[in-house]
Design a protein around this motif. Structure first.
Motif, mmCIF file in Angstrom:
data_model
loop_
_atom_site.group_PDB
_atom_site.id
_atom_site.type_symbol
_atom_site.label_atom_id
_atom_site.label_comp_id
_atom_site.label_asym_id
_atom_site.label_seq_id
_atom_site.Cartn_x
_atom_site.Cartn_y
_atom_site.Cartn_z
ATOM 1 N N ALA A 133 15.331 129.623 -13.089
ATOM 2 C CA ALA A 133 16.472 130.587 -13.778
ATOM 3 C C ALA A 133 17.122 131.476 -12.722
ATOM 4 O O ALA A 133 18.105 131.453 -12.521
ATOM 5 C CB ALA A 133 15.903 131.517 -14.886
ATOM 6 N N GLY A 134 16.305 132.048 -11.888
ATOM 7 C CA GLY A 134 16.670 132.932 -10.924
ATOM 8 C C GLY A 134 17.475 132.155 -9.915
ATOM 9 O O GLY A 134 18.533 132.564 -9.476
ATOM 10 N N LEU A 135 16.995 130.914 -9.459
ATOM 11 C CA LEU A 135 17.704 130.140 -8.358
ATOM 12 C C LEU A 135 19.300 129.597 -9.159
ATOM 13 O O LEU A 135 20.180 129.757 -8.321
ATOM 14 C CB LEU A 135 17.022 128.853 -8.092
ATOM 15 N N ALA A 136 19.250 129.182 -10.281
ATOM 16 C CA ALA A 136 20.414 128.856 -10.933
ATOM 17 C C ALA A 136 21.428 130.103 -10.964
ATOM 18 O O ALA A 136 22.707 129.931 -10.750
ATOM 19 C CB ALA A 136 20.049 128.268 -12.506
ATOM 20 N N GLY A 137 20.974 131.300 -11.409
ATOM 21 C CA GLY A 137 21.698 132.533 -11.515
ATOM 22 C C GLY A 137 22.232 132.697 -10.072
ATOM 23 O O GLY A 137 23.591 132.923 -10.109
ATOM 24 N N VAL A 138 21.541 132.700 -8.941
ATOM 25 C CA VAL A 138 21.997 132.963 -7.710
ATOM 26 C C VAL A 138 23.115 131.834 -7.160
ATOM 27 O O VAL A 138 24.039 132.305 -6.647
ATOM 28 C CB VAL A 138 20.932 132.934 -6.594
ATOM 29 N N VAL A 139 22.807 130.636 -7.458
ATOM 30 C CA VAL A 139 23.873 129.439 -7.250
ATOM 31 C C VAL A 139 25.122 129.716 -7.908
ATOM 32 O O VAL A 139 26.021 129.553 -7.348
ATOM 33 C CB VAL A 139 23.202 128.183 -7.776
ATOM 34 N N VAL A 140 25.105 130.181 -9.274
ATOM 35 C CA VAL A 140 26.359 130.404 -9.788
ATOM 36 C C VAL A 140 27.089 131.450 -9.301
ATOM 37 O O VAL A 140 28.177 131.613 -9.156
ATOM 38 C CB VAL A 140 26.164 130.748 -11.560
ATOM 39 N N CYS A 141 26.346 132.638 -8.908
ATOM 40 C CA CYS A 141 27.018 133.745 -8.504
ATOM 41 C C CYS A 141 27.579 133.537 -7.168
ATOM 42 O O CYS A 141 28.475 134.001 -6.869
ATOM 43 C CB CYS A 141 26.032 134.979 -8.278
ATOM 44 N N ALA A 142 26.831 132.666 -6.414
ATOM 45 C CA ALA A 142 27.325 132.405 -4.755
ATOM 46 C C ALA A 142 28.500 131.376 -5.098
ATOM 47 O O ALA A 142 29.541 131.592 -4.349
ATOM 48 C CB ALA A 142 26.106 131.707 -4.136
ATOM 49 N N LEU A 143 28.872 130.673 -6.018
ATOM 50 C CA LEU A 143 29.845 129.799 -6.076
ATOM 51 C C LEU A 143 31.045 130.628 -6.472
ATOM 52 O O LEU A 143 32.112 130.125 -6.018
ATOM 53 C CB LEU A 143 29.438 128.539 -7.200
ATOM 54 N N VAL A 144 30.959 131.388 -7.483
ATOM 55 C CA VAL A 144 31.930 132.245 -7.620
ATOM 56 C C VAL A 144 32.456 133.116 -6.516
ATOM 57 O O VAL A 144 33.828 133.243 -6.370
ATOM 58 C CB VAL A 144 31.592 133.339 -9.113
#
Length: 250
Positions: free
Chosen positions: A115-126
Motif C-alpha cells: 500500500a505504501g509503495l502504491a501510494g508513493v508510485v501514484v504521488c510520483a506519477l502525478v
C-alpha cells in the motif's frame, strides 16, 4: 486510514479484532449481515490486554510507521537539499520498494508495504506529469476528502463508521444501534476522525496554493499517521461505554 490512504488515509495491520461474544449475538433476523459488515470494518483494529485500543499496533507498529513516514521524509529531504524533482522521486520510490523487498525476504505480510509503495508510485506519477514538486502531495487531498465524505455519510445514515469498528471490537456487534446514547457516542467518535481529515485539508491546501513545498511536506508528515493515531485514541475514549444500572458493559 493514513496519509497515503490519505495517501488516506490509513493502512494498518492485517489481523481482525476478537469475535463478538455474549447472549446478544445469537443470530437475530438480519443480524448476520450487519455483523459481517462490522467484522470487515474492524479488520486491522486491535485492543490491548487491559481493553484499550492498541493504537500503535492498529497503525502497523513501528515498522508500519516507518513504511508510512520514511518515503515522505526521504522525498522532502532530497528535494530540500537538491531542488531537483526527479532524483527526489527516485529516492522516495527506492525506499518504498526496499521496504517491500524486505518483507518479501522475511516472508511477512505485504499489505502495508505494498500500500505504501502504491501510494508513493501514484504521488510520483502525478508530480512527474506536472513537473511540480508540490503535486507529489495532491493525491492525499483527494483521499482525505473521500474518506471524510464517506465518514460524514455514515453519520447521516445513522451507521457511524466508528460504531461498526469499535462495536465489533468491544463485542457489541451492531446492537449499539438500538441504544440512542451509544449511537450518539459512536457518531461523536466518527466526527473525531472526520476532524482529522478536515484539519489536514484546512492546513495543507493553503500551503499547496502558496507553493510552500517544504512546509507542505512537513505538515503532511506531522498530520499523517501521528495525527490519525491521536484521532483514533480520542474516538475510542469518546465512545467508551459507561456503567449502567444493571452493571458495566463491555
Amino acid at each position: 486510514m493514513n496519509d497515503r490512504t490519505d495517501a488516506g488515509g490509513n493502512p494498518g495491520p492485517e489481523q481482525p479484532g476478537p469475535e463478538p461474544t455474549g447472549p446478544e449475538h445469537t443470530g437475530q433476523p438480519g443480524q448476520g449481515a450487519a455483523d459481517g459488515l462490522a467484522r470487515r470494518a474492524a479488520a486491522g483494529f486491535h485492543r490491548t490486554e487491559d481493553g484499550q485500543v492498541d493504537v500503535l499496533r492498529t497503525v502497523g507498529g513501528v515498522r508500519g510507521l516507518a513504511e508510512s513516514i520514511v518515503p515522505g521524509v526521504v522525498f522532502l529531504s532530497a528535494f530540500t537539499a537538491t531542488q531537483a524533482l526527479n532524483p527526489s522521486l527516485v529516492a522516495a520510490l527506492a525506499v518504498a520498494a526496499a521496504f517491500t523487498v524486505a518483507r518479501l525476504a522475511q516472508r511477512t505480510p505485504l499489505t502495508q508495504a505494498l500500500a505504501g509503495l502504491a501510494g508513493v508510485v501514484v504521488c510520483a506519477l502525478v508530480a512527474r506529469s506536472t513537473g511540480e514538486a508540490k503535486d507529489y502531495y495532491v493525491p492525499g487531498f483527494y483521499t482525505n476528502a473521500a474518506y471524510g465524505t464517506a465518514m460524514l455519510l455514515s453519520i447521516a445514515v445513522r451507521w457511524p463508521f466508528m460504531g461498526l469498528v469499535f462495536g465489533f471490537i468491544r463485542g457489541e456487534g451492531t446492537h449499539w444501534r438500538g441504544d440512542r446514547r451509544r449511537q450518539r457516542a459512536y457518531a461523536a467518535a466518527t466526527w473525531a476522525i472526520v476532524a482529522v481529515f478536515a484539519a489536514r485539508l484546512a492546513v495543507q491546501l493553503p500551503l499547496y496554493f502558496a507553493d510552500q513545498v517544504q512546509a507542505l511536506g512537513a505538515a503532511r508528515l506531522v498530520m499523517g499517521l501521528p495525527l490519525y493515531a491521536m484521532g483514533l485514541w480520542l474516538a475510542w475514549l469518546i465512545s467508551r461505554p459507561v456503567a449502567a444500572a444493571e452493571g458495566p458493559r463491555v
